[in-house]
Design a protein around this motif. Structure first.
Motif, mmCIF file in Angstrom:
data_model
loop_
_atom_site.group_PDB
_atom_site.id
_atom_site.type_symbol
_atom_site.label_atom_id
_atom_site.label_comp_id
_atom_site.label_asym_id
_atom_site.label_seq_id
_atom_site.Cartn_x
_atom_site.Cartn_y
_atom_site.Cartn_z
ATOM 1 N N ARG A 32 0.841 -1.206 0.000
ATOM 2 C CA ARG A 32 0.000 0.000 0.000
ATOM 3 C C ARG A 32 0.876 1.255 0.000
ATOM 4 O O ARG A 32 0.594 2.207 -0.724
ATOM 5 C CB ARG A 32 -0.946 -0.025 1.195
ATOM 6 C CG ARG A 32 -2.066 -1.036 1.028
ATOM 7 C CD ARG A 32 -3.012 -1.081 2.224
ATOM 8 N NE ARG A 32 -4.140 -1.929 1.928
ATOM 9 C CZ ARG A 32 -4.370 -3.114 2.491
ATOM 10 N NH1 ARG A 32 -3.553 -3.584 3.418
ATOM 11 N NH2 ARG A 32 -5.426 -3.813 2.154
ATOM 12 N N GLU A 33 1.918 1.251 0.809
ATOM 13 C CA GLU A 33 2.847 2.384 0.836
ATOM 14 C C GLU A 33 3.578 2.521 -0.494
ATOM 15 O O GLU A 33 3.679 3.619 -1.045
ATOM 16 C CB GLU A 33 3.888 2.195 1.944
ATOM 17 C CG GLU A 33 3.352 2.228 3.343
ATOM 18 C CD GLU A 33 4.389 1.762 4.366
ATOM 19 O OE1 GLU A 33 5.560 1.506 3.984
ATOM 20 O OE2 GLU A 33 4.026 1.647 5.545
ATOM 21 N N GLN A 34 4.102 1.405 -0.981
ATOM 22 C CA GLN A 34 4.903 1.420 -2.200
ATOM 23 C C GLN A 34 4.110 1.962 -3.382
ATOM 24 O O GLN A 34 4.598 2.843 -4.100
ATOM 25 C CB GLN A 34 5.391 0.007 -2.541
ATOM 26 C CG GLN A 34 6.459 -0.520 -1.638
ATOM 27 C CD GLN A 34 6.729 -1.997 -1.877
ATOM 28 O OE1 GLN A 34 5.810 -2.809 -2.009
ATOM 29 N NE2 GLN A 34 8.001 -2.356 -1.917
ATOM 30 N N ALA A 65 -3.473 1.202 -11.917
ATOM 31 C CA ALA A 65 -4.321 0.023 -12.138
ATOM 32 C C ALA A 65 -3.837 -1.149 -11.284
ATOM 33 O O ALA A 65 -4.652 -1.870 -10.692
ATOM 34 C CB ALA A 65 -4.322 -0.360 -13.618
ATOM 35 N N MET A 66 -2.522 -1.321 -11.192
ATOM 36 C CA MET A 66 -1.977 -2.370 -10.332
ATOM 37 C C MET A 66 -2.361 -2.120 -8.878
ATOM 38 O O MET A 66 -2.702 -3.051 -8.154
ATOM 39 C CB MET A 66 -0.455 -2.439 -10.461
ATOM 40 C CG MET A 66 0.041 -3.026 -11.759
ATOM 41 S SD MET A 66 1.850 -3.185 -11.792
ATOM 42 C CE MET A 66 2.058 -4.609 -10.685
ATOM 43 N N GLU A 71 -5.104 -3.828 -4.266
ATOM 44 C CA GLU A 71 -5.904 -3.455 -3.091
ATOM 45 C C GLU A 71 -7.142 -4.330 -2.995
ATOM 46 O O GLU A 71 -7.481 -4.827 -1.913
ATOM 47 C CB GLU A 71 -6.294 -1.974 -3.147
ATOM 48 C CG GLU A 71 -7.106 -1.520 -1.959
ATOM 49 C CD GLU A 71 -6.399 -1.681 -0.617
ATOM 50 O OE1 GLU A 71 -7.078 -1.996 0.382
ATOM 51 O OE2 GLU A 71 -5.164 -1.494 -0.550
ATOM 52 N N SER A 72 -7.828 -4.547 -4.107
ATOM 53 C CA SER A 72 -9.005 -5.402 -4.117
ATOM 54 C C SER A 72 -8.634 -6.829 -3.690
ATOM 55 O O SER A 72 -9.331 -7.451 -2.877
ATOM 56 C CB SER A 72 -9.621 -5.421 -5.523
ATOM 57 O OG SER A 72 -10.628 -6.389 -5.618
ATOM 58 N N LYS A 76 -9.814 -8.905 -0.182
ATOM 59 C CA LYS A 76 -10.461 -10.222 -0.191
ATOM 60 C C LYS A 76 -9.713 -11.185 0.726
ATOM 61 O O LYS A 76 -10.332 -11.968 1.448
ATOM 62 C CB LYS A 76 -10.535 -10.784 -1.609
ATOM 63 C CG LYS A 76 -11.584 -10.121 -2.474
ATOM 64 C CD LYS A 76 -11.656 -10.772 -3.833
ATOM 65 C CE LYS A 76 -10.903 -9.932 -4.822
ATOM 66 N NZ LYS A 76 -11.033 -10.399 -6.214
ATOM 67 N N GLU A 77 -8.391 -11.125 0.681
ATOM 68 C CA GLU A 77 -7.615 -11.984 1.576
ATOM 69 C C GLU A 77 -7.880 -11.616 3.032
ATOM 70 O O GLU A 77 -8.121 -12.489 3.865
ATOM 71 C CB GLU A 77 -6.117 -11.860 1.277
ATOM 72 C CG GLU A 77 -5.704 -12.533 -0.011
ATOM 73 C CD GLU A 77 -4.221 -12.415 -0.300
ATOM 74 O OE1 GLU A 77 -3.715 -13.275 -1.034
ATOM 75 O OE2 GLU A 77 -3.565 -11.474 0.202
#
Length: 174
Positions: A32-34, A65-66, A71-72, A76-77
């Motif tokens: 998330r930071e990266q 987009a990545m 994130e999605s 889910k995990e």
């Protein structure tokens, strides 16, 4: 032994909850930071150097987009799969694991596209500090994501003694 193999080897016989906590803190939080920083850097490089032939067009959009896809996937995990796995390996985990493996393949495809956009993360000799930071960050993110995927696929999603997901991990501990 590669870094991902070393990481996987250390977690093979540990409790799923400890591995999950490691994945959350070492990889989910870090990705998330990266990605937020990489998107910011890429937008700056494209804005400042977009007229250059060696400036990778569409890099910021691809990273964004990545970021959205990852994130999605991580949500889910965190919300579905990891709570199931922390309690063992109930049959209900098999479907989500199959979905996560498929999405891991898609993340690999996105990394290959990232390599194509950046020409193998090639950096012009006269690149500015922002461009250098962007490419260093991409290299680090790429390695982290590959280690993350390997750790989940090769350890978390498998039983301690076999290649298949056991129905009940506790039954396989002997």
């Amino acid at each position: 032994m590669t870094p991902s193999e070393q990481s996987a080897a250390g977690w093979r016989n540990g409790p799923p909850a400890a591995l999950i906590e490691h994945i959350l803190s070492r990889y989910h939080d870090r990705h998330r930071e990266q990605l937020s920083e990489l998107v910011r850097l890429a937008r700056t490089v494209e804005r400042v150097h977009g007229d250059r032939d060696d400036c990778p067009p569409g890099l910021a959009d691809h990273l964004a987009a990545m970021q959205q896809e990852l994130e999605s996937h991580m949500q889910k995990e965190e919300q579905v799969l990891f709570p199931l796995l922390a309690r063992g390996f109930p049959p209900l985990a098999q479907g989500p694991i199959a979905v996560m493996r498929m999405e891991h393949e898609q993340h690999g495809e996105a990394l290959r596209e990232l390599d194509a956009i950046t020409r193998g993360n090639a950096l012009p000799a006269d690149a500015c500090g922002t461009w250098r930071a962007l490419h260093a960050g991409i290299a680090e993110f790429r390695e982290d994501l590959l280690q993350h995927i390997a750790l989940e696929n090769e350890v978390l999603f498998k039983g301690p003694d076999d290649d298949e997901v056991p129905q009940d991990r506790e039954a396989h501990r002997g």
